[in-house]
Design a protein around this motif. Structure first.
Motif, PDB file in Angstrom:
ATOM      1  N   SER A 245      -0.227   4.404   0.109  1.00 29.06           N
ATOM      2  CA  SER A 245      -1.000   5.579   0.528  1.00 29.06           C
ATOM      3  C   SER A 245      -0.331   6.392   1.633  1.00 29.06           C
ATOM      4  O   SER A 245      -0.638   7.571   1.809  1.00 29.06           O
ATOM      5  CB  SER A 245      -2.401   5.160   0.990  1.00 29.06           C
TER       6      SER A 245
ATOM      7  N   ASP B 277       0.857  -1.183   0.000  1.00 30.31           N
ATOM      8  CA  ASP B 277       0.000   0.000   0.000  1.00 30.31           C
ATOM      9  C   ASP B 277       0.899   1.242   0.000  1.00 30.31           C
ATOM     10  O   ASP B 277       1.730   1.406   0.894  1.00 30.31           O
ATOM     11  CB  ASP B 277      -0.884  -0.028   1.242  1.00 30.31           C
TER      12      ASP B 277
ATOM     13  N   LYS C 160       5.021   8.498  -6.143  1.00 29.07           N
ATOM     14  CA  LYS C 160       4.243   8.998  -4.997  1.00 29.07           C
ATOM     15  C   LYS C 160       4.955  10.163  -4.310  1.00 29.07           C
ATOM     16  O   LYS C 160       4.303  11.097  -3.813  1.00 29.07           O
ATOM     17  CB  LYS C 160       4.005   7.873  -3.990  1.00 29.07           C
TER      18      LYS C 160
END
Length: 252
Positions: free
Chosen positions: A109, A107, A145
């Protein structure tokens, strides 16, 4: 410097950067090389703990072990072979691409955009490359990211090194040859001190990037602010180091 503790900064109070008296500087550097994991992002991004857990799970599934036994075996592999992947390839002939896809299925995030780091990297003159023991896909996902992927010319990953990891000399030599890098005109930013021995030997300026506080998910030797002949600079703030130390040196 004594052993670090979870509550004590790795550099002295008020210090973010250290430079050795005989350190190689940045004048004439035209290639900037960055490790990925725990170098381009802080440990609170929680990237490496997820990868580490996925590797443990892979070992559990492969050998039918419980979590504690798999973790112990994984660490044995790491200390003997440098990476769990190298051990599993050598002794059990696993498919490295399956392993990497599994280990890096995480993940993203919790990775925060880092505009300051992007500006600092963009301002470096010359080429910028990522040199990682992970996969290209993992490096690209994380750098994207962070908002810094577009600043890099390429990623040299573990597959490009024929699955021989840093700190093995051949990994660096393959990297230098593949990209036509003159080590005496390049700088390497890396979070593990032993991974800077060969680069320094080859003529690269070396920068050890350490966390501001100990990351409980990593072994302490991997994150100590080691002062040794093969380490020219130490920082716990990569963007700040590029802005406060590198940029003025280049402008001088």
């Amino acid at each position: 410097m004594g052993p670090p503790s979870p509550d004590r900064p790795l550099l002295l109070p008020g210090e973010s950067h250290l430079t050795a008296p005989e350190a190689r500087g940045f004048s004439g550097i035209d290639t900037w090389v960055f490790d990925l994991d725990n170098t381009l992002y802080p440990h609170d991004a929680r990237v490496w703990p997820q990868v580490d857990e996925r590797i443990t799970l892979y070992v559990m599934n492969l050998f039918g072990l419980d979590g504690i036994s798999a973790r112990a075996l994984q660490k044995y592999f790491y200390h003997r072979y440098g990476t769990t992947l190298r051990a599993l390839m050598a002794e059990w002939k696993i498919d490295p691409y399956d392993f990497l896809d599994f280990a890096h299925d995480i993940d993203h995030s919790s990775i925060a955009l880092n505009p300051g780091l992007g500006v600092a990297i963009e301002g470096l003159p010359g080429r910028k490359l990522i040199l990682t023991n992970g996969s290209r896909r993992h490096a690209e996902n994380v750098a994207k990211k962070l908002g810094i992927l577009d600043h890099f010319e390429d990623v040299f990953d573990i597959a490009a090194a024929d699955f021989v990891p840093k700190p093995e000399r051949s990994a660096y030599e393959k990297f230098l040859g593949r990209h036509g890098v003159d080590p005496t005109r390049s700088a390497l930013f890396e979070d593990i001190a032993k991974n800077l021995v060969v680069p320094h030997d080859l003529g690269m300026a070396t920068v050890l990037v350490v966390p501001r506080t100990i990351d409980p998910f990593r072994e302490s030797f991997e994150q100590e602010a080691v002062r040794a002949p093969h380490i020219d600079h130490i920082t716990n703030d990569l963007a700040g180091f590029l802005t406060d130390r590198v940029a003025p040196a280049l402008a001088a």
